[in-house]
Design a protein around this motif. Structure first.
Motif, PDB file in Angstrom:
ATOM      1  N   THR A 120      39.456  68.671  74.223  1.00 33.81           N
ATOM      2  CA  THR A 120      38.195  68.578  74.930  1.00 33.81           C
ATOM      3  C   THR A 120      38.447  68.299  76.401  1.00 33.81           C
ATOM      4  O   THR A 120      39.184  67.380  76.741  1.00 33.81           O
ATOM      5  N   GLY A 121      37.814  69.086  77.254  1.00 27.87           N
ATOM      6  CA  GLY A 121      37.948  68.878  78.689  1.00 27.87           C
ATOM      7  C   GLY A 121      37.000  67.802  79.186  1.00 27.87           C
ATOM      8  O   GLY A 121      35.878  67.684  78.707  1.00 27.87           O
ATOM      9  N   THR A 122      37.464  67.008  80.135  1.00 29.96           N
ATOM     10  CA  THR A 122      36.630  65.989  80.760  1.00 29.96           C
ATOM     11  C   THR A 122      36.697  66.150  82.268  1.00 29.96           C
ATOM     12  O   THR A 122      37.685  66.635  82.815  1.00 29.96           O
ATOM     13  N   LEU A 123      35.620  65.740  82.916  1.00 29.94           N
ATOM     14  CA  LEU A 123      35.560  65.715  84.376  1.00 29.94           C
ATOM     15  C   LEU A 123      35.421  64.263  84.798  1.00 29.94           C
ATOM     16  O   LEU A 123      34.570  63.545  84.280  1.00 29.94           O
ATOM     17  N   ARG A 124      36.258  63.856  85.722  1.00 24.30           N
ATOM     18  CA  ARG A 124      36.203  62.484  86.229  1.00 24.30           C
ATOM     19  C   ARG A 124      35.982  62.550  87.730  1.00 24.30           C
ATOM     20  O   ARG A 124      36.653  63.312  88.426  1.00 24.30           O
ATOM     21  N   VAL A 125      35.050  61.736  88.224  1.00 26.48           N
ATOM     22  CA  VAL A 125      34.763  61.654  89.651  1.00 26.48           C
ATOM     23  C   VAL A 125      34.846  60.188  90.058  1.00 26.48           C
ATOM     24  O   VAL A 125      34.289  59.321  89.368  1.00 26.48           O
ATOM     25  N   ARG A 126      35.552  59.937  91.161  1.00 29.31           N
ATOM     26  CA  ARG A 126      35.699  58.562  91.666  1.00 29.31           C
ATOM     27  C   ARG A 126      35.351  58.562  93.156  1.00 29.31           C
ATOM     28  O   ARG A 126      35.915  59.343  93.928  1.00 29.31           O
ATOM     29  N   LEU A 127      34.431  57.694  93.545  1.00 24.03           N
ATOM     30  CA  LEU A 127      34.083  57.504  94.949  1.00 24.03           C
ATOM     31  C   LEU A 127      34.797  56.247  95.437  1.00 24.03           C
ATOM     32  O   LEU A 127      34.682  55.186  94.803  1.00 24.03           O
ATOM     33  N   THR A 128      35.521  56.364  96.548  1.00 22.31           N
ATOM     34  CA  THR A 128      36.239  55.208  97.086  1.00 22.31           C
ATOM     35  C   THR A 128      35.996  55.094  98.587  1.00 22.31           C
ATOM     36  O   THR A 128      35.546  56.051  99.233  1.00 22.31           O
ATOM     37  N   THR A 129      36.345  53.937  99.129  1.00 22.69           N
ATOM     38  CA  THR A 129      36.369  53.765 100.571  1.00 22.69           C
ATOM     39  C   THR A 129      37.675  54.370 101.070  1.00 22.69           C
ATOM     40  O   THR A 129      38.582  54.639 100.282  1.00 22.69           O
ATOM     41  N   PRO A 130      37.814  54.567 102.384  1.00 28.77           N
ATOM     42  CA  PRO A 130      39.106  55.047 102.893  1.00 28.77           C
ATOM     43  C   PRO A 130      40.261  54.096 102.564  1.00 28.77           C
ATOM     44  O   PRO A 130      41.408  54.516 102.475  1.00 28.77           O
ATOM     45  N   ALA A 131      39.943  52.800 102.317  1.00 29.74           N
ATOM     46  CA  ALA A 131      40.971  51.819 101.951  1.00 29.74           C
ATOM     47  C   ALA A 131      41.217  51.792 100.440  1.00 29.74           C
ATOM     48  O   ALA A 131      41.892  50.903  99.939  1.00 29.74           O
ATOM     49  N   GLN A 132      40.648  52.750  99.703  1.00 24.96           N
ATOM     50  CA  GLN A 132      40.839  52.931  98.258  1.00 24.96           C
ATOM     51  C   GLN A 132      40.132  51.895  97.378  1.00 24.96           C
ATOM     52  O   GLN A 132      40.520  51.696  96.231  1.00 24.96           O
ATOM     53  N   HIS A 133      39.083  51.253  97.867  1.00 22.37           N
ATOM     54  CA  HIS A 133      38.259  50.390  97.016  1.00 22.37           C
ATOM     55  C   HIS A 133      37.279  51.286  96.258  1.00 22.37           C
ATOM     56  O   HIS A 133      36.582  52.101  96.873  1.00 22.37           O
ATOM     57  N   ILE A 134      37.216  51.142  94.947  1.00 25.28           N
ATOM     58  CA  ILE A 134      36.348  52.000  94.133  1.00 25.28           C
ATOM     59  C   ILE A 134      34.891  51.599  94.340  1.00 25.28           C
ATOM     60  O   ILE A 134      34.517  50.437  94.158  1.00 25.28           O
ATOM     61  N   LEU A 135      34.069  52.577  94.726  1.00 24.67           N
ATOM     62  CA  LEU A 135      32.637  52.366  94.924  1.00 24.67           C
ATOM     63  C   LEU A 135      31.840  52.763  93.686  1.00 24.67           C
ATOM     64  O   LEU A 135      30.804  52.178  93.397  1.00 24.67           O
ATOM     65  N   TRP A 136      32.319  53.776  92.986  1.00 23.31           N
ATOM     66  CA  TRP A 136      31.657  54.293  91.782  1.00 23.31           C
ATOM     67  C   TRP A 136      32.649  55.196  91.072  1.00 23.31           C
ATOM     68  O   TRP A 136      33.453  55.881  91.715  1.00 23.31           O
ATOM     69  N   GLU A 137      32.576  55.215  89.721  1.00 29.97           N
ATOM     70  CA  GLU A 137      33.426  56.138  88.953  1.00 29.97           C
ATOM     71  C   GLU A 137      32.715  56.526  87.673  1.00 29.97           C
ATOM     72  O   GLU A 137      32.090  55.683  87.018  1.00 29.97           O
ATOM     73  N   GLY A 138      32.802  57.808  87.335  1.00 30.31           N
ATOM     74  CA  GLY A 138      32.184  58.299  86.113  1.00 30.31           C
ATOM     75  C   GLY A 138      33.012  59.377  85.449  1.00 30.31           C
ATOM     76  O   GLY A 138      33.908  59.973  86.051  1.00 30.31           O
ATOM     77  N   LEU A 139      32.675  59.624  84.185  1.00 30.52           N
ATOM     78  CA  LEU A 139      33.394  60.575  83.348  1.00 30.52           C
ATOM     79  C   LEU A 139      32.368  61.315  82.498  1.00 30.52           C
ATOM     80  O   LEU A 139      31.387  60.727  82.056  1.00 30.52           O
ATOM     81  N   VAL A 140      32.608  62.597  82.277  1.00 38.02           N
ATOM     82  CA  VAL A 140      31.719  63.380  81.421  1.00 38.02           C
ATOM     83  C   VAL A 140      32.549  64.392  80.638  1.00 38.02           C
ATOM     84  O   VAL A 140      33.540  64.926  81.138  1.00 38.02           O
ATOM     85  N   ASN A 141      32.150  64.613  79.389  1.00 37.84           N
ATOM     86  CA  ASN A 141      32.762  65.651  78.566  1.00 37.84           C
ATOM     87  C   ASN A 141      32.214  66.981  79.056  1.00 37.84           C
ATOM     88  O   ASN A 141      31.015  67.198  79.060  1.00 37.84           O
ATOM     89  N   THR A 142      33.087  67.883  79.462  1.00 37.02           N
ATOM     90  CA  THR A 142      32.651  69.150  80.042  1.00 37.02           C
ATOM     91  C   THR A 142      32.321  70.209  79.003  1.00 37.02           C
ATOM     92  O   THR A 142      31.661  71.186  79.308  1.00 37.02           O
ATOM     93  N   GLY A 143      32.839  70.055  77.802  1.00 39.00           N
ATOM     94  CA  GLY A 143      32.708  71.121  76.816  1.00 39.00           C
ATOM     95  C   GLY A 143      33.802  72.158  76.960  1.00 39.00           C
ATOM     96  O   GLY A 143      33.955  73.043  76.130  1.00 39.00           O
ATOM     97  N   LEU A 144      34.574  72.077  78.040  1.00 44.81           N
ATOM     98  CA  LEU A 144      35.676  73.019  78.244  1.00 44.81           C
ATOM     99  C   LEU A 144      36.814  72.687  77.293  1.00 44.81           C
ATOM    100  O   LEU A 144      37.014  71.548  76.908  1.00 44.81           O
TER     101      LEU A 144
END
Length: 170
Positions: A120-144
């Motif tokens: 099963t394929g998954t898509l992961r997206v992570r939003l960070t600051t330029p200093a690499q502090h995580i602002l938000w992160e999510g994961l979704v099953n793509t169906g791929l």
């Protein structure tokens, strides 16, 4: 007879309806995300060690992310306040189905074991600051999967995940 046709039509429509995949927020939006409006996309090669699966989908994925973040009030900028890391992965797990069947011969029962793989394929997206502090992160099953790959599956998964990102505040 008409009732049967109506039920059959309803079943066909329910089967064909495309529901958005279910997104999972791994890291809820931090207070640091508030007031940040500009983003830059960081290529998957910089986020993941080794080869990335579905490499032919990254051009489409980049465009979907750019459009989706813009629709949520963020704007692309090389000197961005938010770095967006994104990558596709394959979760591979074995599936064993044990089937007890009636004896084919008078010798007695036997058990068949079917060994399959769930890819099963998954898509992961992570939003960070330029200093690499995580602002938000999510994961979704793509169906791929290696056996089933389509632009529509990736688009639905990306939309579902981007809907979880808070709107850019003014």
């Amino acid at each position: 007879m008409r009732l049967f046709i109506v039920l059959l039509l309803c079943l066909a429509l329910a089967t064909c309806s495309s529901q958005l995949p279910r997104a999972q927020v791994l890291t809820p939006a931090s207070a640091e995300l508030t007031g940040r409006h500009s983003f830059s996309l960081i290529a998957a090669e910089q986020a993941v060690d080794g080869d990335v699966p579905f490499s032919e989908r990254y051009t489409q994925l980049e465009q979907l992310l750019r459009e989706g973040l813009s629709a949520r009030g963020y704007r692309a900028n090389p000197q961005a306040e938010i770095q967006v890391y994104y990558w596709l992965a394959v979760q591979d797990s074995p599936l064993d189905f044990k089937v007890e069947a009636a004896p084919p011969t008078p010798l007695g029962p036997y058990q068949a074991i079917h060994r399959l793989r769930d890819e099963t394929g998954t898509l992961r997206v992570r939003l960070t600051t330029p200093a690499q502090h995580i602002l938000w992160e999510g994961l979704v099953n793509t169906g791929l999967s290696p056996a089933k790959d389509s632009a529509e599956l990736l688009e639905r998964a990306t939309q579902a995940l981007l809907q979880q990102i808070p709107l850019a505040s003014q």
